[in-house]
Write an enzyme that holds these catalytic residues in place. Structure first.
Site, PDB file in Angstrom:
ATOM      1  CB  CYS B 179      -1.291   0.015   1.158  1.00 28.04           C
ATOM      2  SG  CYS B 179      -0.265  -0.144   2.727  1.00 28.04           S
ATOM      3  CG  HIS B 464      -4.208   0.599   4.784  1.00 27.54           C
ATOM      4  ND1 HIS B 464      -3.675  -0.173   4.033  1.00 27.54           N
ATOM      5  CD2 HIS B 464      -5.152   0.942   4.240  1.00 27.54           C
ATOM      6  CE1 HIS B 464      -4.296  -0.285   2.915  1.00 27.54           C
ATOM      7  NE2 HIS B 464      -5.424   0.821   3.129  1.00 27.54           N
TER       8      HIS B 464
END
Lengths: 99, 523
Positions: B179, B464
């Site tokens: 990510c 994230h």
């Protein structure tokens, strides 16, 4: 559309009828007749917007109009201004004369 | 009937058009009505119902702009239209066949007539009518035209006014803790200079392979990514090839571990630059480098180190591709941390004069001794694309640990960098005296608009990244493979880690190989 009785003769066209159309011409004509050219043009317009080309041409025109004054610029002026720059916008492509 | 809305004024007709209208009124326009054809996308052209394609009477050409005379229907190209009007008196006004626009042959310019537009618009509406959409109202062709309403209807039929996402938005699959890569790629691929560069094929992959062989080229990979993103295919894309190429380039970071997005960002820019400098065999310093990474992101920082005793200042300039900012509430006591942490606060912190501790005395050229000094940073040259990196980690030397700072940071969508420029900073140091500044690029503006935000959630070791993109006045959240539109409030409330701003007035420097000299104004 009104058709004038005194329609001018088509001078040079008659001479050119004798010439064989090139392959490029034949393809181009077929594309136009079938309507595919219009679809291609629409796709092209979309892509030119996406890559920033249209914005840049618009800005060039704006700058020119600002410089010359709104009432002193014609469509022809703008076309002559941005045609070379529009072609130069793209990197390595060689543009075959089309206009 | 209302012909003009208050915000729109029709240009005055030229005297040739006015003459034509006086003599012929609507005759020409009415007979035009049967010859107009509207394409599904909304363009109206003049169609003479001939089987042959329109050609210029003088040169038989069929390319470029073609005009049909309102008086005699003869067709001429833009080069020969003047000849036509010269050979036939009174044949001054023609219509551009492709665009259905009036053209005055004598003025050599487009002219405007609301009556003409009315005719064209009514044909467009008629053409769109039969059962295309149940949402749109059916129009009786005999109905009186309200120009305002018809304008709205035309806008509705614009193929680009879709409810689906703009081109270029496409999810990226997570290939294993990637990510950090996906979020940065989304931001980079939508940075206007980079997007334009790759979409206009400035790095042609075939030519690159031909010249340099199958060797790994990060530019080619990014080009392939851009093509995939803008292909129109909405299914999530797996940037595996790109990941592989990047691993080759930054082998020290090649793993499936979670990584820092900022580190990745720097490494990608570096990869682009490396390839470019290999190509050009140049070792220009970053300030003058013309690779797309530097052209987009490179700016210059000025550092003034002042001796606190004699006031002598030594100035140095360093190129930079981004600015890393400390949060403005770090190092404040609990009591002081009352206010909101803002981006301008961070930028102020970045550019404030800082007294270097007495354990880091520097040699003053004037005093010829080690002295206490004060250091101040400012921006001497702003980049086209400004990347601001918020340092959200804190290293405690005592405890030998690092932790993440979750402090909320408020950031603006429109940013004016003027107060942080060297001119402003130095000026204020001396009570706003007038100075001439060499390094400043007076042509570029200091006003920026945000286009991407990379937000982080979670802890230092595991978290994230998502990217918020600002496209066509809408905000979209890019969370790996999932893209959705979000309200701007969500973006403002997010925990920003990297902010991407682009100059409102983009300025492209002229370059021999590449595109032209232009000033681009954003709408």
């Amino acid at each position: 559309m009104k058709h004038s009785v005194n329609r001018p003769p088509t001078p040079d066209a008659a001479e050119d009828q004798g010439k064989e159309p090139t392959l490029q011409e034949i393809i181009n004509i077929k594309l136009i007749e079938s309507g595919e050219k219009e679809r291609l043009m629409e796709l092209l317009r979309e892509r030119l917007i996406d890559c920033g080309w249209k914005d840049e041409m618009k800005a060039l025109c704006r700058a020119h109009v600002k410089k010359k004054g709104r009432n002193n610029v014609t469509v022809d002026d703008l076309v002559h201004l941005i045609t070379p720059k529009g072609r130069a916008y793209f990197g390595h492509s060689k543009v075959v004369g089309n206009q | 009937m209302c012909l003009r809305s208050s915000s729109y004024t029709s240009p005055k007709p030229c005297k040739h058009l006015a003459d034509y209208k006086l003599r012929h009124a609507f005759d020409g326009y009415d007979s035009l009505q049967n010859c107009l054809k509207t394409t599904p996308i909304g363009r109206t052209r003049v169609d003479n119902h001939n089987t042959k394609i329109p050609r210029c009477n003088f040169c038989n050409g069929y390319l470029g702009r073609l005009y049909i005379c309102l008086m005699c229907s003869s067709i001429s190209c833009s080069t020969h239209i003047l000849l036509h009007t010269q050979s036939k008196s009174g044949h001054d006004v023609a219509i551009d066949i492709e665009r259905s626009e009036l053209y005055c042959c004598l003025c050599c310019d487009q002219v405007y007539d609301p009556d003409f537009d009315k005719v064209v618009v009514s044909e467009q509406i008629k053409g769109s009518c039969p059962g295309r959409s149940n949402k749109r109202r059916r129009l009786d062709s005999g109905m009186e035209l309200d120009l305002k309403k018809s304008k709205w209807l035309i806008a509705m039929r614009d193929g680009r006014a879709k409810s689906c996402y703009p081109l270029g938005l496409r999810g990226l699959n997570n290939l294993g803790n990637t990510c950090f890569m996906n979020s940065v790629l989304q931001a980079l691929l939508h940075a206007p200079p980079l997007r334009n560069y790759f979409l206009s094929d400035h790095h042609n992959r075939d030519e690159c392979k031909r010249r340099y062989g199958e060797k790994l080229c990060l530019l080619c990979e990014i080009g392939a990514l851009v093509s995939a993103m803008f292909s129109g295919d909405r299914s999530p894309y797996s940037p595996a090839q790109f990941l592989y190429s990047w691993w080759q380039h930054s082998s020290n970071l090649a793993s499936y571990e979670e990584q820092d997005a900022h580190e990745f960002f720097i490494s990608v820019l570096d990869g682009i630059h490396e390839k470019e400098s290999k190509v050009r065999n140049s070792s220009k310093d970053d300030g003058d480098c013309q690779c797309i990474a530097h052209r987009a992101f490179s700016g210059s920082l000025r550092s003034d180190v002042t001796c606190t005793i004699c006031g002598f200042t030594s100035t140095t300039y360093d190129p930079c591709v981004d600015i890393s900012l400390n949060l403005d509430t770090v190092n404040l006591s609990a009591a002081e941390k009352t206010g909101l942490s803002t981006l301008s606060g961070c930028l102020n912190l970045f550019t404030r004069a800082e007294r270097l501790g007495s354990d880091s005395k520097l040699h003053c050229q004037n005093c010829q001794e080690l002295r206490d000094t004060s250091k101040q940073l400012s921006i001497s040259r702003l980049p086209l694309v400004l990347c601001l990196h918020i340092k959200r980690f804190e290293h405690s030397l005592i405890r030998k640990t690092s932790r993440k700072i979750d402090q909320y940071l408020q950031f603006p969508f429109a940013l004016d960098m003027t107060p942080y420029l060297s001119s402003s900073i130095v000026r204020s140091r001396f009570g706003n005296r007038i100075f001439a500044f060499e390094c400043e690029n007076s042509d570029s503006s200091a006003e920026y608009e945000i286009f991407a935000v990379i937000a982080h959630s979670g802890m230092l070791e595991s978290g994230h990244y998502v990217t918020y993109l600002h496209v066509n006045n809408h905000w979209y959240k890019c969370d790996d493979a999932w893209i959705c539109e979000v309200d701007e409030g969500i973006v403002r409330a997010s925990q920003c880690y990297m902010l991407f701003y682009v100059q409102k007035l983009l300025y492209y420097k002229a370059n021999k190989d590449l595109s032209c000299n232009a000033s681009v104004e954003s709408r």
